[in-house]
Scaffold this active site. Sequence first.
Site, PDB file in Angstrom:
ATOM      1  N   ASN A   1       0.838  -1.200   0.000  1.00  0.00           N
ATOM      2  CA  ASN A   1       0.000   0.000   0.000  1.00  0.00           C
ATOM      3  C   ASN A   1       0.870   1.247   0.000  1.00  0.00           C
ATOM      4  OD1 ASN A   1      -2.420   1.576   0.276  1.00  0.00           O
ATOM      5  ND2 ASN A   1      -2.034   1.759   2.478  1.00  0.00           N
TER       6      ASN A   1
ATOM      7  N   HIS B   1       0.682   5.119   1.437  1.00  0.00           N
ATOM      8  CA  HIS B   1      -0.097   5.889   2.412  1.00  0.00           C
ATOM      9  C   HIS B   1       0.550   7.269   2.593  1.00  0.00           C
ATOM     10  CE1 HIS B   1      -2.784   6.601   5.759  1.00  0.00           C
ATOM     11  NE2 HIS B   1      -1.747   7.083   6.430  1.00  0.00           N
TER      12      HIS B   1
ATOM     13  N   SER C   1       4.606   6.888   2.778  1.00  0.00           N
ATOM     14  CA  SER C   1       5.174   5.572   3.092  1.00  0.00           C
ATOM     15  C   SER C   1       4.625   4.535   2.126  1.00  0.00           C
ATOM     16  CB  SER C   1       4.750   5.125   4.505  1.00  0.00           C
ATOM     17  OG  SER C   1       5.073   6.096   5.467  1.00  0.00           O
TER      18      SER C   1
ATOM     19  N   ASP D   1      -2.921   0.189   8.033  1.00  0.00           N
ATOM     20  CA  ASP D   1      -1.715   1.023   7.872  1.00  0.00           C
ATOM     21  C   ASP D   1      -0.606   0.667   8.863  1.00  0.00           C
ATOM     22  OD1 ASP D   1      -3.022   2.415   5.822  1.00  0.00           O
ATOM     23  OD2 ASP D   1      -3.854   3.885   7.206  1.00  0.00           O
TER      24      ASP D   1
HETATM   25  C1  GAR Z   1      -2.949   9.007  -2.669  1.00  0.00           C
HETATM   26  O1  GAR Z   1      -2.527  10.186  -2.043  1.00  0.00           O
HETATM   27  C2  GAR Z   1      -2.687   7.823  -1.767  1.00  0.00           C
HETATM   28  O2  GAR Z   1      -1.496   7.931  -1.050  1.00  0.00           O
HETATM   29  C3  GAR Z   1      -3.888   7.879  -0.873  1.00  0.00           C
HETATM   30  O3  GAR Z   1      -4.959   8.180  -1.718  1.00  0.00           O
HETATM   31  C4  GAR Z   1      -4.472   8.981  -2.795  1.00  0.00           C
HETATM   32  C5  GAR Z   1      -4.912   8.341  -4.077  1.00  0.00           C
HETATM   33  O4  GAR Z   1      -4.584   9.171  -5.159  1.00  0.00           O
HETATM   34  N1  GAR Z   1      -4.097   6.647  -0.183  1.00  0.00           N
HETATM   35  C6  GAR Z   1      -4.589   6.579   1.042  1.00  0.00           C
HETATM   36  O5  GAR Z   1      -4.944   7.542   1.681  1.00  0.00           O
HETATM   37  C7  GAR Z   1      -4.685   5.170   1.596  1.00  0.00           C
HETATM   38  N2  GAR Z   1      -4.898   5.198   2.987  1.00  0.00           N
HETATM   39  P1  GAR Z   1      -4.498   8.578  -6.625  1.00  0.00           P
HETATM   40  O6  GAR Z   1      -5.855   7.901  -6.879  1.00  0.00           O
HETATM   41  O7  GAR Z   1      -4.341   9.786  -7.484  1.00  0.00           O
HETATM   42  O8  GAR Z   1      -3.375   7.631  -6.694  1.00  0.00           O
END
Ligand code: GAR
Length: 224
Positions: A112, A114, A141, A150
Site C-alpha cells: 500500500n 499511504h 510511506s 496502515d
Molecule cells: C494518494 O494520495 C494515496 O497515497 C492515498 O490516496 C491517494 C490516491 O490518489 N491513499 C490513502 O490515503 C490510503 N490510505 P491517486 O488515486 O491519485 O493515486
Amino acid sequence: MSRANSQLKIAVLISGRGSNMQALANHAETPNASYQICLVAANKPADGLSIASDAGLSTALIDRKSYTSKQDHERALAEAIEASGANWICLAGYMSVLSADFIARFEGKIINIHPSLLPDYKGLHTHERALADSQKFHGVSVHLVTPVLDDGAVIAQMRLPVRSADTQESLSARVLVLEHILYPMVIGSLASGAVTLDAGQVCWQDISVANALSLSEDTTLIFG
Ligand code: GAR
C-alpha cells in the site's frame, strides 16, 4: 503495453483518480522496469479506470454496490486478481479496508501507499492532521499490508519539510509528487530483487536505486 520479459505481475487496486496507478504504469514502460500491470481494478466507478484503459491496461470495475456483502465483493475481487495472473497487489488509493480473510488469501503480497510518515497518521485526513499538529516534516510511506490498518512493515518512505505557508492542498500536492516517485521505485526494486520481503521482513539488498531518482535537496528517502 506490458514488457515481454516482465517477471513481477501486479494488480493495482484503485478507488479514484488513479494518479499513482498511472505513475506505476509509466514506470513499467521504462527499460529498467521488470514488472507489468496485468489488472487495474476498482471498487467503484473511478476516473483511473478510463486512464488505465486508454493506456491499454486490463481493467475491471468490481462495484461494491453490486454485491450484498463485503465478503461476496472481496471474493469477486480476489477471483479477478487470480484470473489476471497477478502475483502482487498494489493498493493505490484503494479506499476500502480489506478484510483479514482477503489479506490472508494473498499473504505478504499486498503493498500500500499511504500519505504520511507511518506510524504517524494512520487512516484518513493525514495532511490536515499533520498541519494541525504543526509537524516539521511530513511525507509518504510504502508498506506491506497486514490485517491492522496502515500497520505493516514500512518498505520505504520519502520525507519533506512542512513549509509555514503550506495549506492542506499545497502539502498534499507536494507529497503526491513524492508518491509518484516512491511507489514505482519500490515496485521496481521488488521486481529487480533490490528489496526482498520474506515473511513480512523488509530487506534492502541494493540501495543504489536511490541514485537514479531526481529528488530535490529538501527531500529525504528513508529505507525501511
Ligand atoms: C494518494 O494520495 C494515496 O497515497 C492515498 O490516496 C491517494 C490516491 O490518489 N491513499 C490513502 O490515503 C490510503 N490510505 P491517486 O488515486 O491519485 O493515486
